[in-house]
Design a protein around this motif. Structure first.
Motif, PDB file in Angstrom:
ATOM      1  N   ILE A  28      20.894  28.099  55.229  1.00  0.00           N
ATOM      2  CA  ILE A  28      22.119  27.804  55.978  1.00  0.00           C
ATOM      3  C   ILE A  28      21.887  28.052  57.473  1.00  0.00           C
ATOM      4  O   ILE A  28      22.253  27.230  58.313  1.00  0.00           O
ATOM      5  CB  ILE A  28      23.295  28.657  55.452  1.00  0.00           C
ATOM      6  N   LEU A  29      21.250  29.160  57.803  1.00  0.00           N
ATOM      7  CA  LEU A  29      20.991  29.446  59.215  1.00  0.00           C
ATOM      8  C   LEU A  29      20.044  28.423  59.827  1.00  0.00           C
ATOM      9  O   LEU A  29      20.187  28.076  61.009  1.00  0.00           O
ATOM     10  CB  LEU A  29      20.443  30.863  59.384  1.00  0.00           C
ATOM     11  N   ASN A  30      19.094  27.931  59.051  1.00  0.00           N
ATOM     12  CA  ASN A  30      18.198  26.885  59.560  1.00  0.00           C
ATOM     13  C   ASN A  30      18.984  25.632  59.932  1.00  0.00           C
ATOM     14  O   ASN A  30      18.704  25.000  60.949  1.00  0.00           O
ATOM     15  CB  ASN A  30      17.121  26.533  58.529  1.00  0.00           C
ATOM     16  N   LEU A  31      19.966  25.280  59.118  1.00  0.00           N
ATOM     17  CA  LEU A  31      20.808  24.117  59.424  1.00  0.00           C
ATOM     18  C   LEU A  31      21.669  24.359  60.657  1.00  0.00           C
ATOM     19  O   LEU A  31      21.911  23.451  61.451  1.00  0.00           O
ATOM     20  CB  LEU A  31      21.709  23.784  58.238  1.00  0.00           C
ATOM     21  N   PHE A  32      22.133  25.579  60.817  1.00  0.00           N
ATOM     22  CA  PHE A  32      22.985  25.905  61.959  1.00  0.00           C
ATOM     23  C   PHE A  32      22.271  25.662  63.275  1.00  0.00           C
ATOM     24  O   PHE A  32      22.885  25.276  64.253  1.00  0.00           O
ATOM     25  CB  PHE A  32      23.434  27.359  61.896  1.00  0.00           C
ATOM     26  N   ASP A  33      20.970  25.922  63.300  1.00  0.00           N
ATOM     27  CA  ASP A  33      20.209  25.737  64.535  1.00  0.00           C
ATOM     28  C   ASP A  33      20.458  24.371  65.156  1.00  0.00           C
ATOM     29  O   ASP A  33      20.720  24.267  66.347  1.00  0.00           O
ATOM     30  CB  ASP A  33      18.713  25.916  64.273  1.00  0.00           C
ATOM     31  N   SER A  34      20.382  23.321  64.350  1.00  0.00           N
ATOM     32  CA  SER A  34      20.559  21.983  64.903  1.00  0.00           C
ATOM     33  C   SER A  34      22.019  21.692  65.239  1.00  0.00           C
ATOM     34  O   SER A  34      22.314  21.065  66.251  1.00  0.00           O
ATOM     35  CB  SER A  34      20.006  20.927  63.943  1.00  0.00           C
ATOM     36  N   ILE A  36      24.386  23.790  66.158  1.00  0.00           N
ATOM     37  CA  ILE A  36      24.832  24.551  67.326  1.00  0.00           C
ATOM     38  C   ILE A  36      24.485  23.805  68.605  1.00  0.00           C
ATOM     39  O   ILE A  36      25.273  23.730  69.538  1.00  0.00           O
ATOM     40  CB  ILE A  36      24.200  25.962  67.326  1.00  0.00           C
ATOM     41  N   THR A  37      23.330  23.210  68.644  1.00  0.00           N
ATOM     42  CA  THR A  37      22.868  22.536  69.844  1.00  0.00           C
ATOM     43  C   THR A  37      23.452  21.140  69.999  1.00  0.00           C
ATOM     44  O   THR A  37      23.779  20.725  71.102  1.00  0.00           O
ATOM     45  CB  THR A  37      21.326  22.451  69.838  1.00  0.00           C
ATOM     46  N   LEU A  46      33.642  25.561  65.591  1.00  0.00           N
ATOM     47  CA  LEU A  46      34.514  26.687  65.263  1.00  0.00           C
ATOM     48  C   LEU A  46      34.227  27.180  63.843  1.00  0.00           C
ATOM     49  O   LEU A  46      34.159  28.389  63.596  1.00  0.00           O
ATOM     50  CB  LEU A  46      35.982  26.296  65.399  1.00  0.00           C
ATOM     51  N   THR A  47      34.033  26.261  62.934  1.00  0.00           N
ATOM     52  CA  THR A  47      33.724  26.640  61.555  1.00  0.00           C
ATOM     53  C   THR A  47      32.363  27.332  61.475  1.00  0.00           C
ATOM     54  O   THR A  47      32.218  28.324  60.761  1.00  0.00           O
ATOM     55  CB  THR A  47      33.751  25.394  60.644  1.00  0.00           C
ATOM     56  N   LEU A  48      31.382  26.837  62.231  1.00  0.00           N
ATOM     57  CA  LEU A  48      30.072  27.490  62.247  1.00  0.00           C
ATOM     58  C   LEU A  48      30.201  28.913  62.782  1.00  0.00           C
ATOM     59  O   LEU A  48      29.574  29.843  62.255  1.00  0.00           O
ATOM     60  CB  LEU A  48      29.087  26.701  63.109  1.00  0.00           C
ATOM     61  N   GLY A  49      31.000  29.092  63.813  1.00  0.00           N
ATOM     62  CA  GLY A  49      31.224  30.434  64.346  1.00  0.00           C
ATOM     63  C   GLY A  49      31.876  31.350  63.322  1.00  0.00           C
ATOM     64  O   GLY A  49      31.530  32.526  63.209  1.00  0.00           O
ATOM     65  N   THR A  50      32.808  30.805  62.545  1.00  0.00           N
ATOM     66  CA  THR A  50      33.466  31.588  61.499  1.00  0.00           C
ATOM     67  C   THR A  50      32.467  31.982  60.423  1.00  0.00           C
ATOM     68  O   THR A  50      32.475  33.126  59.947  1.00  0.00           O
ATOM     69  CB  THR A  50      34.626  30.785  60.880  1.00  0.00           C
ATOM     70  N   VAL A  51      31.607  31.057  60.047  1.00  0.00           N
ATOM     71  CA  VAL A  51      30.581  31.364  59.044  1.00  0.00           C
ATOM     72  C   VAL A  51      29.639  32.444  59.570  1.00  0.00           C
ATOM     73  O   VAL A  51      29.299  33.390  58.848  1.00  0.00           O
ATOM     74  CB  VAL A  51      29.806  30.098  58.625  1.00  0.00           C
ATOM     75  N   LEU A  52      29.240  32.344  60.824  1.00  0.00           N
ATOM     76  CA  LEU A  52      28.369  33.380  61.398  1.00  0.00           C
ATOM     77  C   LEU A  52      29.073  34.731  61.401  1.00  0.00           C
ATOM     78  O   LEU A  52      28.449  35.755  61.098  1.00  0.00           O
ATOM     79  CB  LEU A  52      27.943  32.994  62.818  1.00  0.00           C
ATOM     80  N   LEU A  53      30.342  34.754  61.729  1.00  0.00           N
ATOM     81  CA  LEU A  53      31.101  36.005  61.677  1.00  0.00           C
ATOM     82  C   LEU A  53      31.119  36.547  60.255  1.00  0.00           C
ATOM     83  O   LEU A  53      30.886  37.745  60.033  1.00  0.00           O
ATOM     84  CB  LEU A  53      32.524  35.791  62.189  1.00  0.00           C
ATOM     85  N   LEU A  74      20.853  33.681  67.442  1.00  0.00           N
ATOM     86  CA  LEU A  74      21.618  32.483  67.098  1.00  0.00           C
ATOM     87  C   LEU A  74      23.039  32.552  67.665  1.00  0.00           C
ATOM     88  O   LEU A  74      23.526  31.602  68.270  1.00  0.00           O
ATOM     89  CB  LEU A  74      21.646  32.331  65.573  1.00  0.00           C
ATOM     90  N   ILE A  75      23.682  33.695  67.491  1.00  0.00           N
ATOM     91  CA  ILE A  75      25.053  33.860  67.986  1.00  0.00           C
ATOM     92  C   ILE A  75      25.098  33.809  69.507  1.00  0.00           C
ATOM     93  O   ILE A  75      25.969  33.154  70.089  1.00  0.00           O
ATOM     94  CB  ILE A  75      25.657  35.172  67.443  1.00  0.00           C
ATOM     95  N   VAL A  76      24.171  34.480  70.156  1.00  0.00           N
ATOM     96  CA  VAL A  76      24.150  34.488  71.624  1.00  0.00           C
ATOM     97  C   VAL A  76      23.873  33.086  72.147  1.00  0.00           C
ATOM     98  O   VAL A  76      24.523  32.625  73.095  1.00  0.00           O
ATOM     99  CB  VAL A  76      23.118  35.511  72.148  1.00  0.00           C
ATOM    100  N   ARG A  77      22.928  32.388  71.515  1.00  0.00           N
ATOM    101  CA  ARG A  77      22.623  31.019  71.942  1.00  0.00           C
ATOM    102  C   ARG A  77      23.863  30.130  71.817  1.00  0.00           C
ATOM    103  O   ARG A  77      24.170  29.345  72.716  1.00  0.00           O
ATOM    104  CB  ARG A  77      21.467  30.452  71.131  1.00  0.00           C
ATOM    105  N   MET A  78      24.580  30.285  70.723  1.00  0.00           N
ATOM    106  CA  MET A  78      25.790  29.490  70.525  1.00  0.00           C
ATOM    107  C   MET A  78      26.843  29.850  71.567  1.00  0.00           C
ATOM    108  O   MET A  78      27.511  28.972  72.123  1.00  0.00           O
ATOM    109  CB  MET A  78      26.330  29.694  69.116  1.00  0.00           C
TER     110      MET A  78
END
Length: 116
Positions: A28-34, A36-37, A46-53, A74-78
């Motif tokens: 899941i985190l690997n998918l978030f990388d792309s 987020i950018t 917003l949903t990605l941020g909620t999932v990270l939280l 990942l969070i800081v980059r976002m």
């Protein structure tokens, strides 16, 4: 895609679903990388941020043991790419959850240009 991430964000409400999702957190985190950018969709971000939280809260509660530095980066980059106040708030809470009572986190924060 937004509906998929909303469902994923809501899986943390149920323990049985958390256990299933925790088995796939690395992917899941690997998918978030792309996303987020490249995602221009504010609801997806917003949903990605909620999932990270949710992931950081799960880590704090001992439900997963993902690499703290990877999550922080990942969070800081976002957060550096965002202007949405609600999303930034969720990301700041996620950072606070990760670094709570952890002196080793200050080097990660400094490497990302944040005060410790």
């Amino acid at each position: 895609a937004s509906d998929v991430y909303k469902r994923q964000a809501n899986t943390w409400k149920h323990e049985s679903l958390r256990k299933v999702v925790n088995g796939y957190l690395d992917q899941i985190l690997n998918l978030f990388d792309s996303f987020i950018t490249y995602s221009k969709n504010s609801m997806i971000r917003l949903t990605l941020g909620t999932v990270l939280l949710n992931i950081t809260v799960g880590r704090y509660l001992g439900q997963n043991n993902l690499d703290k530095e990877r999550l922080l980066n990942l969070i800081v980059r976002m957060s550096k790419l965002e202007t949405d106040e609600e999303l930034l708030y969720r990301l700041l809470v996620a950072i606070g959850t990760l670094i709570y009572k952890d002196s080793s986190a200050s080097s990660v924060l400094q490497s990302n240009g944040l005060p410790n």
